[in-house]
Design an enzyme around this catalytic site. Structure first.
Site, PDB file in Angstrom:
ATOM      1  N   ASP A   1      60.430 -63.476 -25.440  1.00  6.84           N
ATOM      2  CA  ASP A   1      60.594 -62.378 -24.502  1.00  6.84           C
ATOM      3  C   ASP A   1      61.141 -62.941 -23.188  1.00  6.84           C
ATOM      4  O   ASP A   1      61.100 -64.156 -22.957  1.00  6.84           O
ATOM      5  CB  ASP A   1      59.227 -61.717 -24.298  1.00  6.84           C
ATOM      6  CG  ASP A   1      59.262 -60.606 -23.270  1.00  6.84           C
ATOM      7  OD1 ASP A   1      60.190 -59.788 -23.307  1.00  6.84           O
ATOM      8  OD2 ASP A   1      58.361 -60.580 -22.411  1.00  6.84           O
TER       9      ASP A   1
ATOM     10  N   ASP B   1      60.954 -60.907 -19.649  1.00  6.44           N
ATOM     11  CA  ASP B   1      60.134 -60.493 -18.514  1.00  6.44           C
ATOM     12  C   ASP B   1      58.679 -60.896 -18.697  1.00  6.44           C
ATOM     13  O   ASP B   1      58.030 -60.512 -19.661  1.00  6.44           O
ATOM     14  CB  ASP B   1      60.201 -58.966 -18.330  1.00  6.44           C
ATOM     15  CG  ASP B   1      61.625 -58.488 -18.093  1.00  6.44           C
ATOM     16  OD1 ASP B   1      62.435 -59.307 -17.652  1.00  6.44           O
ATOM     17  OD2 ASP B   1      61.910 -57.310 -18.357  1.00  6.44           O
TER      18      ASP B   1
ATOM     19  N   ASP C   1      54.374 -61.517 -23.928  1.00  2.00           N
ATOM     20  CA  ASP C   1      53.243 -61.200 -23.053  1.00  2.00           C
ATOM     21  C   ASP C   1      52.837 -59.741 -23.051  1.00  2.00           C
ATOM     22  O   ASP C   1      51.710 -59.416 -22.705  1.00  2.00           O
ATOM     23  CB  ASP C   1      53.557 -61.628 -21.610  1.00  2.00           C
ATOM     24  CG  ASP C   1      54.535 -60.678 -20.926  1.00  2.00           C
ATOM     25  OD1 ASP C   1      55.531 -60.279 -21.576  1.00  2.00           O
ATOM     26  OD2 ASP C   1      54.306 -60.335 -19.758  1.00  2.00           O
TER      27      ASP C   1
END
Length: 477
Positions: free
Chosen positions: A18, A20, A194
């Site tokens: 990922d 961000d 996250d």
């Protein structure tokens, strides 16, 4: 390169990540997050949308669309805001350069917008970041508008799924490719994430890395998805450090499922560190910490101690190893090198069921005053000496015990031996591999088929363990 071109170089590892909140730091601005908080409907409504998505009240697609539609600023202003503030993980650039050198493709899977992610990576990593494959959403101009105008752009989703960008759809072709070709060596696939946009990818790879305290961890715990936690510099810096009842400066690292001790250099001066309720297997990798006096490691999986550990924490006085996996008396031999160790707990370890356990620990670690929360008595010290002799002239029983370890060998440390008065011709024991065992070990390395195999072999070799299949060992005096 997109699939299947990624496989042309026969990589052993493929790293999906990922963007961000994963490549970017926790407190940095992420693509949709910062834009929404500063230019859109705000942090409170954004967090509520994430919570509703996590609880299956709305799809991520609808929640994220609402977030992006609340941002009316011209697209260049959004890019400027991000470029002025965003920070990457300080280790990402080094990791990426390493991955290029070692044929490890890095593929960014993001619910953010491709033009922003590409610009940020090139700006912060350098022109080599142009080689990073990005699979994400796009940006389009609204009819009759331009990107420079207010409310002049909108998000274009990558696919029709409930995520808008279902990251699992990018990962699955790799797995299917090797399922259909069982004779081809299959690379190990990793994913790091996250948040809620990573939920679809959580089950798709061989190993999942998730940031502690974020929505992906909540999902994995609820759905019983295995997660590997790391003791990162960020986790250490965000953990509680306080004065305990003994007026010691204590760092609280309880309950993070940490498998390995690392990055403790950022912890600065601590009198005590609490590692209770983790998954640590080896006590090792400490920086020089002369102030550290207390280590709490109850309810881990500790089965070995780095032979030279006392060099790093020379003033250790208290060590709690309750409920671990220490099996042999000789596995505790590194503790004899701690000149100030006075309090030791080994309750609920297999080693405590060994004959002569208590007498052995009292003899081998003469500075101990309290063992398993019971005061060491003079009569016990006398009994230990009667059983095991002296350090310079150990009894036959002592020599036998020193030769029984959990298939490990000690790598001699000159400074430690000298500081403890152990001579080169003393009675230290080590394990010698035969030529046959060396060849079998080499075969294990050659035949490793995954990252997990390589990591396990490297870890066991570095710790002095003979990996499974390494054969028996000879004790050499």
């Amino acid at each position: 390169m997109p699939y299947p071109q990624t496989l042309k170089e026969n990589p052993k590892i493929i790293f999906f990540t990922d963007f961000d909140g994963t490549i970017t730091l926790k407190d940095s601005m992420a693509t949709g997050r910062k834009s929404t908080d500063n230019l859109g409907f705000g942090e409170k409504q954004r967090k509520q949308g994430n919570l509703d998505t996590l609880n299956n009240k709305v799809t991520f697609r609808d929640s994220f669309w609402e977030m992006m539609e609340s941002v009316k600023a011209p697209f260049p202003e959004c890019i400027r805001l991000l470029c002025e503030n965003i920070k990457l993980d300080p280790y990402f650039k080094d990791f990426y350069l390493w991955s290029k050198t070692n044929n490890v493709p890095v593929i960014v899977l993001s619910s953010g917008m491709n033009p922003i992610i590409r610009s940020l990576l090139v700006h912060l990593v350098g022109p080599e970041a142009n080689d990073i494959e990005i699979v994400s959403n796009e940006v389009v101009v609204k009819p009759g508008k331009t990107l420079d105008q207010e409310d002049g752009w909108q998000l274009k989703y990558h696919d029709d799924s409930g995520f808008g960008h279902d990251k699992s759809l990018t990962i699955r072709p790799y797995a299917k490719h090797f399922t259909a070709r069982p004779d081809e060596p299959r690379p190990t696939m990793l994913y790091a994430g996250d948040g809620v946009s990573d939920l679809s990818a959580a089950r798709e790879t061989d190993l999942l890395f998730a940031k502690k305290g974020h929505d992906l961890i909540t999902y994995c715990e609820r759905e019983d998805v295995p997660v590997t936690m790391r003791l990162t510099a960020e986790l250490i810096q965000s953990s509680l450090s306080y004065l305990n009842p003994l007026k010691e400066r204590e760092l609280d690292l309880r309950g993070h499922k940490i498998p390995t001790i690392e990055n403790l250099g950022v912890a600065k001066d601590q009198d005590a560190i609490d590692f209770t309720d983790n998954d640590i297997t080896t006590i090792s990798n400490f920086p020089l910490s002369p102030r550290l006096r207390t280590l709490l490691l109850a309810r881990n999986r500790v089965n070995s101690i780095q032979p030279t550990l006392a060099n790093s924490i020379p003033n250790l006085t208290t060590l709690v190893l309750t409920s671990n996996n220490v099996a042999e008396l000789a596995d505790l031999d590194p503790l004899r090198n701690f000149p100030r160790l006075t309090h030791l707990s080994l309750l609920e370890n297999p080693v405590t069921r060994k004959e002569h356990y208590r007498n052995w620990m009292i003899w081998r670690c003469p500075t101990i005053r309290f063992l398993d929360y019971q005061k060491v008595k003079d009569v016990e010290r006398n009994k230990a000496t009667e059983l095991f002799g002296t350090f310079s002239e150990p009894s036959a029983l002592a020599s036998k015990i020193m030769g029984i370890k959990s298939r490990t060998f000690d790598i001699p440390d000159v400074s430690t031996s000298a500081s403890n008065g152990v001579q080169a011709n003393g009675k230290d024991y080590r394990v010698k591999l035969t030529e046959t065992e060396k060849k079998r070990l080499e075969a294990l390395i050659r035949n490793a088929k995954s990252l997990q195999d390589i990591t396990r072999l490297e870890k066991e070799i570095n710790e002095g363990r003979i990996p499974s299949g390494g054969g028996d060992v000879e004790m050499e005096d």
